[in-house]
Design a protein around this motif. Sequence first.
Motif, PDB file in Angstrom:
ATOM      1  N   ALA A  17       0.824  -1.211   0.000  1.00  0.00           N
ATOM      2  CA  ALA A  17       0.000   0.000   0.000  1.00  0.00           C
ATOM      3  C   ALA A  17       0.858   1.262   0.000  1.00  0.00           C
ATOM      4  O   ALA A  17       0.508   2.258  -0.638  1.00  0.00           O
ATOM      5  CB  ALA A  17      -0.936  -0.001   1.203  1.00  0.00           C
ATOM      6  N   ALA A  18       1.985   1.213   0.696  1.00  0.00           N
ATOM      7  CA  ALA A  18       2.836   2.397   0.811  1.00  0.00           C
ATOM      8  C   ALA A  18       3.343   2.873  -0.544  1.00  0.00           C
ATOM      9  O   ALA A  18       3.583   4.070  -0.735  1.00  0.00           O
ATOM     10  CB  ALA A  18       4.015   2.110   1.739  1.00  0.00           C
ATOM     11  N   LEU A 100       8.961  -7.231  -4.300  1.00  0.00           N
ATOM     12  CA  LEU A 100      10.300  -7.418  -3.712  1.00  0.00           C
ATOM     13  C   LEU A 100      10.437  -6.630  -2.416  1.00  0.00           C
ATOM     14  O   LEU A 100      11.033  -7.108  -1.445  1.00  0.00           O
ATOM     15  CB  LEU A 100      11.385  -7.006  -4.706  1.00  0.00           C
ATOM     16  N   HIS A 101       9.876  -5.415  -2.379  1.00  0.00           N
ATOM     17  CA  HIS A 101       9.902  -4.621  -1.148  1.00  0.00           C
ATOM     18  C   HIS A 101       9.148  -5.349  -0.036  1.00  0.00           C
ATOM     19  O   HIS A 101       9.623  -5.424   1.105  1.00  0.00           O
ATOM     20  CB  HIS A 101       9.309  -3.237  -1.401  1.00  0.00           C
ATOM     21  N   ALA A 102       7.993  -5.905  -0.352  1.00  0.00           N
ATOM     22  CA  ALA A 102       7.231  -6.657   0.647  1.00  0.00           C
ATOM     23  C   ALA A 102       8.035  -7.864   1.128  1.00  0.00           C
ATOM     24  O   ALA A 102       8.061  -8.161   2.336  1.00  0.00           O
ATOM     25  CB  ALA A 102       5.886  -7.093   0.067  1.00  0.00           C
ATOM     26  N   VAL A 130       7.116   1.319   5.553  1.00  0.00           N
ATOM     27  CA  VAL A 130       6.575   2.599   5.062  1.00  0.00           C
ATOM     28  C   VAL A 130       7.590   3.735   5.086  1.00  0.00           C
ATOM     29  O   VAL A 130       7.237   4.873   4.775  1.00  0.00           O
ATOM     30  CB  VAL A 130       5.321   3.015   5.871  1.00  0.00           C
ATOM     31  N   MET A 131       8.821   3.440   5.408  1.00  0.00           N
ATOM     32  CA  MET A 131       9.823   4.505   5.480  1.00  0.00           C
ATOM     33  C   MET A 131      10.014   5.171   4.117  1.00  0.00           C
ATOM     34  O   MET A 131      10.219   4.489   3.109  1.00  0.00           O
ATOM     35  CB  MET A 131      11.158   3.961   5.985  1.00  0.00           C
ATOM     36  N   ALA A 135      11.578   4.979  -1.075  1.00  0.00           N
ATOM     37  CA  ALA A 135      10.834   5.445  -2.256  1.00  0.00           C
ATOM     38  C   ALA A 135      11.608   5.236  -3.550  1.00  0.00           C
ATOM     39  O   ALA A 135      11.053   4.765  -4.548  1.00  0.00           O
ATOM     40  CB  ALA A 135      10.440   6.909  -2.089  1.00  0.00           C
ATOM     41  N   GLU A 136      12.878   5.574  -3.566  1.00  0.00           N
ATOM     42  CA  GLU A 136      13.650   5.424  -4.802  1.00  0.00           C
ATOM     43  C   GLU A 136      13.829   3.957  -5.176  1.00  0.00           C
ATOM     44  O   GLU A 136      13.657   3.576  -6.325  1.00  0.00           O
ATOM     45  CB  GLU A 136      15.010   6.097  -4.667  1.00  0.00           C
TER      46      GLU A 136
END
Length: 193
Positions: A17-18, A100-102, A130-131, A135-136
């Motif tokens: 979601a983030a 991949l982030h999850a 959620v940090m 983002a990048e």
Amino acid sequence: MNATLRSRALIAALALAAFAITLGAKGFVRDDRWLIAENPLIQQGLSGAGRHFTTGYWEGVVGRAAQIQEYRPLLTLSYLAHFATTGPAKAPMHLANMLLHALVCLLLWEGLRRRVAPGAALFAALVFAVMPIHAEAVSYISSRSELLAAASVLGAWLLLSGNPSDRKILAGAAVFGAGLLSKEHPVLFPFWL
């Protein structure tokens, strides 16, 4: 649903979601354009897959004159897999980064819950998910290297920690090797372990 499954679902849902907004990206930005969309090596398709193991990361784009000779064949093959299956569609590539982030968040949680109280491990993984600093790595498709490297280091750490069996040592070495084929940073993992 037990507490472990609820924790996993919550971490994965929050991590996805983030960064869900990235699914609506309109075009390839920054390095994504050169390293992925306009990369002649990727445009060659599956017939050029073997060249990913003999070509530097930037070399596929600018030729042998490339000043930065990074070696990331697993990363570039992941882009090739997208082009071979979904064409140049951006949403599937962004979704892969989000997944991949999850995965990285779940691996972090798994490592932490073995070492600290369950509530503290869950809280840390949720905050990590959620940090804004991620983002990048999640938003730029070309930053998938960061996610692959993090997943390999955390995965190898989980496999090799404690008193691992021979099978886990081989699996940990393979996961570590995959990280080395994605980005240079995992080379420091043995010193950290």
